[in-house]
Write an enzyme that holds these catalytic residues in place. Structure first.
Site, PDB file in Angstrom:
ATOM      1  N   ASP A 131      42.507  45.571  38.641  1.00 29.57           N
ATOM      2  CA  ASP A 131      40.977  45.609  38.125  1.00 29.57           C
ATOM      3  C   ASP A 131      40.122  45.909  39.325  1.00 29.57           C
ATOM      4  O   ASP A 131      40.590  45.680  40.381  1.00 29.57           O
ATOM      5  CB  ASP A 131      40.890  44.624  37.156  1.00 29.57           C
ATOM      6  CG  ASP A 131      40.842  43.072  37.318  1.00 29.57           C
ATOM      7  OD1 ASP A 131      41.289  43.052  38.673  1.00 29.57           O
ATOM      8  OD2 ASP A 131      40.176  42.184  37.051  1.00 29.57           O
ATOM      9  N   TYR A 154      37.305  45.591  41.988  1.00 25.52           N
ATOM     10  CA  TYR A 154      36.642  44.414  42.841  1.00 25.52           C
ATOM     11  C   TYR A 154      35.397  43.670  42.204  1.00 25.52           C
ATOM     12  O   TYR A 154      34.525  44.443  41.583  1.00 25.52           O
ATOM     13  CB  TYR A 154      36.146  44.901  44.195  1.00 25.52           C
ATOM     14  CG  TYR A 154      37.588  45.364  45.029  1.00 25.52           C
ATOM     15  CD1 TYR A 154      38.135  44.811  45.804  1.00 25.52           C
ATOM     16  CD2 TYR A 154      37.187  46.921  45.584  1.00 25.52           C
ATOM     17  CE1 TYR A 154      39.213  45.294  46.597  1.00 25.52           C
ATOM     18  CE2 TYR A 154      38.206  47.632  46.434  1.00 25.52           C
ATOM     19  CZ  TYR A 154      39.410  46.840  46.801  1.00 25.52           C
ATOM     20  OH  TYR A 154      40.081  47.145  47.588  1.00 25.52           O
ATOM     21  N   PHE A 187      41.587  50.294  44.942  1.00 26.48           N
ATOM     22  CA  PHE A 187      41.440  50.112  46.178  1.00 26.48           C
ATOM     23  C   PHE A 187      40.232  50.485  47.105  1.00 26.48           C
ATOM     24  O   PHE A 187      40.034  50.023  48.204  1.00 26.48           O
ATOM     25  CB  PHE A 187      42.690  50.272  46.893  1.00 26.48           C
ATOM     26  CG  PHE A 187      43.998  49.677  46.234  1.00 26.48           C
ATOM     27  CD1 PHE A 187      44.337  48.243  46.682  1.00 26.48           C
ATOM     28  CD2 PHE A 187      45.040  50.207  45.633  1.00 26.48           C
ATOM     29  CE1 PHE A 187      45.303  47.487  46.064  1.00 26.48           C
ATOM     30  CE2 PHE A 187      45.988  49.671  45.043  1.00 26.48           C
ATOM     31  CZ  PHE A 187      46.263  48.347  45.529  1.00 26.48           C
ATOM     32  N   HIS A 193      52.469  43.565  47.517  1.00 26.73           N
ATOM     33  CA  HIS A 193      50.808  44.134  47.271  1.00 26.73           C
ATOM     34  C   HIS A 193      50.315  43.967  48.794  1.00 26.73           C
ATOM     35  O   HIS A 193      50.791  43.033  49.562  1.00 26.73           O
ATOM     36  CB  HIS A 193      50.101  43.136  46.514  1.00 26.73           C
ATOM     37  CG  HIS A 193      48.857  43.763  46.003  1.00 26.73           C
ATOM     38  ND1 HIS A 193      47.731  43.442  46.677  1.00 26.73           N
ATOM     39  CD2 HIS A 193      48.269  44.491  44.882  1.00 26.73           C
ATOM     40  CE1 HIS A 193      46.596  43.820  45.955  1.00 26.73           C
ATOM     41  NE2 HIS A 193      46.969  44.502  45.073  1.00 26.73           N
TER      42      HIS A 193
END
Length: 259
Positions: free
Chosen positions: A92, A94, A105, A220
């Site tokens: 989701d 930031y 990202f 990740h």
């Protein structure tokens, strides 16, 4: 050399509309005015869930700061569906004010310092292809080349990571991922070329939606997990090799020094 995409083909909100848009306005606008034309068709079957999510966001924004800005909530879908070549799935947005820009990202080009996960992505990009890390987090150049930077959940309350999960977004983004994976190839035989990059368990949960699409999966890039399989995974060179195998050129992963 990678294929060249005309950035003028990207669907954009009119600047005046973007400047004045509220979350309530967003919830009321026709789908065809919010996303690229081919995305409007692909998302029509889940428009009810999209409206549910937008209504929830508008309600939450009445008492809290919600991210990203209204004009950026559906930004990933302003890139034409037909032009998608690589899918990168995030979680989701930031939750830090000023960071989220509607692309997984990525952050606003003026944000300093960039998030640590993005910093680790840049470290792997340098190790993989030799491109130096950038001080900014504007990934628009990737999007312009057909990289769909899609979060599973498209909004968040400031300071509360994961706060808008379970509000309808997951159904919308699942439909979007299926639409990307199920596009017919030119000529109608088989599926259109696609490489999916899945970082972390949340991203890997979408694998069943991808059918026979090529998948690159690893840990990740978060500082908590990057050393457990993200570093050394070479996702960028591997994606380009898979694109070439599919006859779909390559992505120029190098970002400009400044946005």
């Amino acid at each position: 050399m990678g294929a060249v995409f005309d950035s003028d083909a990207l669907f954009e909100l009119e600047p005046a509309a973007a400047d004045n848009l509220s979350f309530t306005d967003l919830a009321r606008q026709p789908l065809a005015e919010l996303v690229a034309p081919d995305w409007a068709g692909a998302l029509a079957p889940v428009e009810a869930q999209l409206r549910q999510a937008l209504d929830y966001v508008a309600g939450d924004a009445a008492g809290h700061e919600v991210l990203p800005s209204p004009s950026n909530v559906l930004r990933a879908f302003r890139q034409p569906l037909a032009g998608v070549r690589v899918l990168i799935v995030g979680q989701d947005p930031y939750p830090t004010p000023g960071h989220a820009v509607g692309l997984s990202f990525a952050v606003d080009g003026a944000t300093r310092p960039i998030p640590r996960s993005l910093g680790n992505i840049y470290k792997e990009l340098e190790a993989d292809l030799g491109f130096p890390p950038r001080v900014h987090g504007d990934l628009g150049r990737w999007a312009e080349q057909g990289v769909l930077l899609l979060n599973r959940v498209l909004s968040v309350r400031a300071g509360a990571a994961g706060s808008h999960r379970g509000k309808g977004w997951e159904d919308v983004t699942a439909a979007a991922i299926r639409a990307v994976a199920e596009r017919p190839a030119d000529g109608g035989s088989g599926r259109a070329p696609l490489v999916a990059i899945l970082w972390g368990k949340d991203a890997e949960s979408v694998r069943p939606l991808l059918g026979s699409a090529a998948v690159i999966a690893s840990a990740h890039p978060s500082p908590l997990s990057a050393a457990r399989g993200f570093f050394g995974s070479h996702p960028f060179s591997r994606a380009n090799a898979l694109l070439q195998d599919q006859g779909n050129g390559t992505i120029d992963w190098e970002l400009p020094p400044l946005p």
